[in-house]
Motif scaffolding. Structure first.
Motif, mmCIF file in Angstrom:
data_model
loop_
_atom_site.group_PDB
_atom_site.id
_atom_site.type_symbol
_atom_site.label_atom_id
_atom_site.label_comp_id
_atom_site.label_asym_id
_atom_site.label_seq_id
_atom_site.Cartn_x
_atom_site.Cartn_y
_atom_site.Cartn_z
ATOM 1 N N LEU A 2 0.837 -1.198 0.000
ATOM 2 C CA LEU A 2 0.000 0.000 0.000
ATOM 3 C C LEU A 2 0.873 1.250 0.000
ATOM 4 O O LEU A 2 1.875 1.310 0.707
ATOM 5 N N SER A 3 0.473 2.247 -0.764
ATOM 6 C CA SER A 3 1.219 3.499 -0.776
ATOM 7 C C SER A 3 1.280 4.106 0.625
ATOM 8 O O SER A 3 2.301 4.643 1.041
ATOM 9 N N ARG A 4 0.162 4.011 1.346
ATOM 10 C CA ARG A 4 0.154 4.590 2.696
ATOM 11 C C ARG A 4 1.138 3.862 3.612
ATOM 12 O O ARG A 4 1.810 4.467 4.439
ATOM 13 N N ALA A 6 3.922 2.342 2.627
ATOM 14 C CA ALA A 6 5.257 2.768 2.216
ATOM 15 C C ALA A 6 5.561 4.147 2.793
ATOM 16 O O ALA A 6 6.661 4.412 3.288
ATOM 17 N N ASP B 250 -7.122 4.535 1.159
ATOM 18 C CA ASP B 250 -6.297 3.555 0.432
ATOM 19 C C ASP B 250 -7.067 2.923 -0.712
ATOM 20 O O ASP B 250 -6.493 2.208 -1.527
ATOM 21 N N ARG B 261 -4.643 1.331 -3.455
ATOM 22 C CA ARG B 261 -3.497 2.046 -4.027
ATOM 23 C C ARG B 261 -2.218 1.431 -3.482
ATOM 24 O O ARG B 261 -2.017 1.381 -2.276
ATOM 25 N N THR B 262 -1.363 0.976 -4.364
ATOM 26 C CA THR B 262 -0.121 0.363 -3.893
ATOM 27 C C THR B 262 1.063 1.014 -4.587
ATOM 28 O O THR B 262 0.889 1.816 -5.512
ATOM 29 N N THR B 263 2.246 0.668 -4.140
ATOM 30 C CA THR B 263 3.460 1.232 -4.723
ATOM 31 C C THR B 263 3.663 0.760 -6.159
ATOM 32 O O THR B 263 4.501 1.289 -6.867
#
Lengths: 313, 494
Positions: A2-4, A6, B250, B261-263
């Motif tokens: 997840l971006s959050r 990271a 997210d 949402r991921t990297t």
């Protein structure tokens, strides 16, 4: 990932590193103040420390007179200063808590216990008699945290983002420490007690005084100090060492993602190449301050690019 | 002050050491008080280190608190549990059938078995769900059924929790703590394991994957965030199941498909175990100001592209005004007699009930119809005349907001308190999982009212927890030998 997640890991790395850097800065300045207090009537050493920490504008808004006690409290304890040691620990812990499951137990405990202990600090903790013990403790806790994640984390994305945070923060700190003292390194004064103290202080700020002697086997000399902190890969806090880690870490993440790269990767590679192949004579000739200001700005840009590419995707 | 009958003590009732507690009784008699105190301290350190906390806001002090853990386990013999769990399975099946019906044809209303007005005027009823059949036909995938005991075979359901019941992490961590602190004592009992709960939960969630799920379902937990009182539990379960803990931001919905949402960019999510209230799930459908939820989530759900557990609207089944009708649901949908009893309940909006309640306030427990957490409650026998007058006025002003039940003498279990070992009242929350099949791990969360005589077990009201042991055998009772019993047992404080 997840971006959050990271994002939290990256800032966890940054805040823990910042707490440690602040503790080093305070320790060194405290030492300098006790050696040069009689000479330094305008509290220049404390003024410089505020600048290194990027806290000068914030401090100005408090309307307080610039004294040792006021600066110490602002940089160590002030809740309104987002980069004070206590704020960093608070922020590190809340980032850690937000991604509890991405951390190893050892990491979590390193952060959580640091946090609960720091909440027990009182006004008394920041008096000159007790401050050194507190600063030593902060340093040892950040070293513990670094060790915990180096030793216990899988070498996966999570580890990469914590490490990226640590290294971006560390590169930034080394550049700032040098820049604030660039006068002492560029000035005409050959030696002089005050300058010598300052040189020592620069090295101590990045825990490199002993390292200097091991590398050069010579008296302190401004150009060598600059070279050590900027260009020598064997010093773990030198800018080139940090950038080597940053480039390597970003590359590692790109590999995990099947080669997906962005501006952050290019910028990190470019910065690393400059530092790797740069010569100290050229840097001093072009102006140390100019070089460092440009570096700090590129570092900021790199942070923005990482943020945009991975953390707020 | 009225006197109530002395509570049933699960260890010493009938003048014996009851079978399940025979070994514990021996152990308590043989273990010095200091040793127990030391273990309790160790347990506390353990919980603190793990960071297992719950949050209480608005009372000052540290908002992150530990729920006190009592080291003396609460024990059920195999036969006791088997009969209890049969009743739980039956009840949860009926609750799910009720939900399916109430958002469908509403046969039970047409048959006149539940007054239609109770549904129509109820905020817990979600008209948005009308005519929708959730994947697998299941509404409440994780139900926490609060059960109390008043005698050897007398178990009562105090309330059903069909929305987002919490506490299962305490059940699991409590067991881990006991295994670490008292390996010998644990080994001396045949305790049924609970540690497979997360696997059972994951299987349950996977079994209700939506119709359009493209492959192996990706499961995730949706949390309101780190300030939620049960955040620790959300992370704990995610970790144990190996799935992500998501916050609203997210997630993004595109063309009625939910992505996180991921990297590496957006990734599809198929089953969401959400621990956010209905109201905050989707600002486009429920509260528009919610920032915790995911805009478009309900549309994706209705399109069959994602499953939500528990389903929105499940709260109508655990509403306190509907509760008195659960036995009727069992009869109506399953054609069986209910195995588990309800506590008699007076709905203050009914005129006869109200008159009775107002006349007997000193004997009854009065609760908010839509409340939870032990807030806004009157325990009649422990109340002052002033409090009763205040509640009487409130009931008269807004009768539909209150229900009342007789004050039950909840069973007691020996508990380590300031003064030593003393009986304290307990309840039990087993967690019933409902997907393609119904599963229960043996036991549940035992909550204990630590204050002497208190009947309120909620953690927000000074309650603690105990590990709940379900034995795989039925040990025989043993006589009490007065000389070895060093505890003060058997006295009820009511």
């Amino acid at each position: 990932m997840l971006s959050r997640t990271a994002d939290s890991l990256y800032w966890l790395g940054r805040y823990m590193e910042r707490a440690g850097n602040n503790a080093r800065g305070l320790q060194v300045t405290l030492r300098m103040a006790s050696l040069t207090g009689a000479v330094d009537r305008r509290n220049n050493a404390w003024r410089a420390l505020l600048t290194v920490s990027g806290a000068a504008p914030g401090f100005a808004t408090t309307g307080q007179e610039l004294t040792q006690d006021a600066v110490v409290r602002y940089l160590a304890a002030e809740a309104k200063n987002p980069s004070s040691i206590r704020s960093c620990i608070e922020a590190a812990r809340s980032n850690a808590r937000a991604v509890r499951t991405a951390l190893t137990v050892d990491m979590w405990e390193a952060v959580n216990e640091t946090w609960s202990e720091s909440r027990r600090s009182t006004d008394d903790t920041f008096t000159p008699d007790h401050l050194p013990a507190f600063l030593d403790w902060v340093k040892s806790r950040t070293v513990l945290f670094n060790g915990a994640y180096a030793d216990t984390m899988l070498r996966d994305e999570a580890w990469s983002f914590v490490r990226l945070g640590t290294m971006v923060e560390r590169a930034d700190n080394t550049a700032r420490v040098l820049d604030v003292h660039h006068h002492a390194l560029m000035g005409a004064e050959e030696g002089g007690t005050l300058a010598h103290f300052q040189w020592q202080a620069i090295l101590r700020s990045v825990s490199a005084l002993r390292a200097y002697h091991w590398v050069y086997h010579a008296r302190l000399d401004p150009q060598r100090i600059a070279e050590l902190l900027i260009l020598r890969p064997e010093l773990p806090r030198s800018m080139v060492a940090c950038y080597a880690r940053i480039e390597e870490t970003l590359d590692g993440i790109a590999t995990l993602h099947g080669g997906r790269r962005g501006e952050a990767h290019r910028l990190a590679g470019e910065m690393h190449a400059r530092l790797r192949f740069g010569r100290i004579g050229d840097i001093m000739e072009g102006g140390l301050h100019e070089f460092l200001t440009a570096t700090v700005n590129r570092n900021l840009e790199l942070g923005r690019q990482i943020q945009g590419f991975y953390l707020q995707a | 002050m009225t006197t109530t009958t002395p509570a049933f003590d699960e260890m010493t009732a009938d003048g014996l050491f009851r079978g399940p507690y025979a070994e514990i009784a021996r152990w308590l008699a043989a273990t010095p008080r200091e040793a127990l105190e030391r273990r309790r301290h160790e347990a506390e350190l353990l919980f603190k280190r793990i960071g297992i906390t719950f949050a209480v806001y608005g009372e000052g002090g540290d908002p992150e608190r530990l729920i006190p853990f009592d080291i003396i386990p609460r024990i059920l013999a195999r036969a006791e549990w088997e009969s209890l769990s049969r009743g739980l399975v039956q009840r949860v099946k009926a609750l799910n059938l009720f939900l399916l019906d109430i958002y469908g044809a509403q046969e039970i209303l047409k048959a006149g078995r539940i007054p239609a007005a109770l549904i129509r005027q109820n905020e817990a009823f979600r008209p948005e769900m009308k005519g929708f059949v959730p994947p697998g036909g299941v509404y409440t995938h994780v139900a926490g059924i609060d059960v109390v005991r008043t005698g050897t075979n007398d178990f009562w359901v105090l309330e059903d929790n069909c929305r987002t019941p919490s506490g299962v992490s305490y059940m699991l961590e409590g067991r881990e703590a006991m295994l670490r602190l008292f390996p010998g004592l644990c080994a001396a009992h045949h305790v049924a394991p609970v540690s497979h709960y997360p696997e059972e939960l994951l299987e349950t969630l996977k079994s209700v994957a939506p119709p359009n799920c493209p492959g192996a379902p990706r499961v995730a937990i949706l949390t309101p965030g780190s300030y939620n009182s049960a955040y620790y539990e959300h992370c704990f379960l995610a970790d144990e199941m190996g799935v992500e803990v998501l916050e609203g931001p997210d997630l993004v919905v595109e063309n009625d498909v939910v992505y996180m949402r991921t990297t590496t960019g957006p990734q599809r999510v198929d089953v969401i175990y959400r621990r956010i209230d209905d109201d905050y799930l989707d600002p486009k459908v429920f509260r528009p100001e919610s920032v915790l939820g995911v805009p478009g989530l309900m549309a994706a759900y209705k399109a069959g592209n994602v499953a939500l557990a528990n389903a929105p609207g499940a709260g109508i089944a655990d509403d306190k005004a509907i509760y008195p009708y659960v036995p009727e649901m069992v009869r109506f949908y399953l054609g069986e007699e209910p195995l588990l009893a309800n506590v008699p309940t007076y709905l203050c909006e009914r005129e006869d009930d109200r008159a009775y309640v107002l006349d007997h306030l000193d004997e009854l427990v009065v609760k908010l119809t839509h409340g939870s957490g032990g807030y806004g409650m009157l325990v009649g026998p422990h109340s002052t005349a002033e409090q009763r007058a205040e509640f009487a006025a409130r009931i008269k002003a807004k009768p539909a907001e209150y229900i009342a039940q007789p004050t039950l003498a909840l069973s007691t279990v020996p508990t380590l308190v300031e003064k030593g070992i003393a009986p304290r009242h307990v309840d039990l929350r087993p967690f019933v999982l409902c997907g393609k099949e119904v599963r229960i791990v043996p036991g549940g969360l035992t909550r204990v009212a630590l204050r002497e005589g208190s009947l309120v077990v909620n953690s927000s009201q000074g309650g603690g927890t105990k590990d709940t042991w379900v034995l795989e055998d039925d040990p025989a009772d043993v006589p009490r030998v007065p000389a070895t019993s060093s505890q003060s047992q058997g006295q009820s404080q009511c």
